[in-house]
Enzyme design. Structure first.
Site, short mmCIF file in Angstrom:
data_model
loop_
_atom_site.label_atom_id
_atom_site.label_comp_id
_atom_site.label_asym_id
_atom_site.label_seq_id
_atom_site.Cartn_x
_atom_site.Cartn_y
_atom_site.Cartn_z
N HIS A 111 3.32 4.25 -39.02
CA HIS A 111 2.34 5.28 -39.35
C HIS A 111 1.40 5.50 -38.18
O HIS A 111 0.93 4.55 -37.56
CB HIS A 111 1.57 4.83 -40.60
CG HIS A 111 0.52 5.77 -41.04
ND1 HIS A 111 -0.68 5.32 -41.55
CD2 HIS A 111 0.45 7.11 -41.07
CE1 HIS A 111 -1.42 6.35 -41.87
NE2 HIS A 111 -0.76 7.45 -41.60
N ASP B 36 10.76 18.92 -22.42
CA ASP B 36 11.79 19.75 -21.80
C ASP B 36 12.57 18.97 -20.75
O ASP B 36 12.22 17.83 -20.39
CB ASP B 36 11.17 21.01 -21.21
CG ASP B 36 10.16 20.73 -20.11
OD1 ASP B 36 10.56 20.23 -19.04
OD2 ASP B 36 8.96 21.03 -20.31
N TYR C 224 6.69 24.44 -20.10
CA TYR C 224 5.76 23.93 -21.11
C TYR C 224 6.47 23.70 -22.44
O TYR C 224 5.87 23.81 -23.50
CB TYR C 224 4.56 24.88 -21.30
CG TYR C 224 3.79 25.11 -20.02
CD1 TYR C 224 2.89 24.15 -19.56
CD2 TYR C 224 3.96 26.26 -19.28
CE1 TYR C 224 2.18 24.34 -18.39
CE2 TYR C 224 3.26 26.47 -18.10
CZ TYR C 224 2.37 25.51 -17.65
OH TYR C 224 1.67 25.71 -16.48
N GLY C 225 7.75 23.34 -22.37
CA GLY C 225 8.57 23.18 -23.57
C GLY C 225 8.49 21.81 -24.18
O GLY C 225 9.53 21.21 -24.48
#
Length: 143
Positions: free
Chosen positions: A22, A30, A129-130
């Site tokens: 948790h 990317d 920015y993937g």
């Protein structure tokens, strides 16, 4: 073979998701993302980051008790710049945890968070920015 498991979830990725606790984070990045070899690295070459995120969230609950539990990078030093991939990440996160926002953070903070994540999933995503980081939540007991 397993039933009702997205086929994009490789054995290594399923093991990592099941092993996470948790409030631990998972980075989905990317193909060009620099990854520190000390991180637990899982490769999903040829798979988009958005497809990987959808597959992960089909089995992993997102944390809902914190103000921020999903992050993406700020593009071109412009916090309000919304790239199409950010819209896709937002939609996927929202489908799996309604009301959960995607928080924009500086690329340096994103890289720090990714390196401290439980695991880093390197995808075949080619869009800039993937990457996205998600925090694992809990499955509540039956009421």
């Amino acid at each position: 073979m397993l039933k009702n498991i997205n086929p994009l979830l490789s054995p290594d990725l399923l093991h990592a998701l099941r092993s996470m606790g948790h409030r631990q984070d998972l980075a989905i990045v990317d193909a060009n993302f620099p990854c520190d070899p000390k991180s637990r690295v899982i490769r999903l070459d040829g798979i988009s980051a958005t497809d990987a995120l959808s597959a992960v969230l089909s089995v992993m609950p997102l944390e809902v008790e914190e103000p921020a539990t999903a992050w993406r990078m700020i593009a071109d030093s412009k916090p309000d710049k919304i790239l199409p991939i950010f819209e896709e990440f937002t939609s996927i996160v929202g489908q799996n945890a309604p009301g959960t926002a995607l928080t924009a953070i500086e690329p340096s903070e994103f890289k720090d968070r990714a390196s401290n994540s439980y695991a880093v999933v390197i995808t075949g995503e080619r869009r800039l920015y993937g990457g996205v980081i998600v925090r694992k939540g809990v499955i509540p007991p039956d009421a």
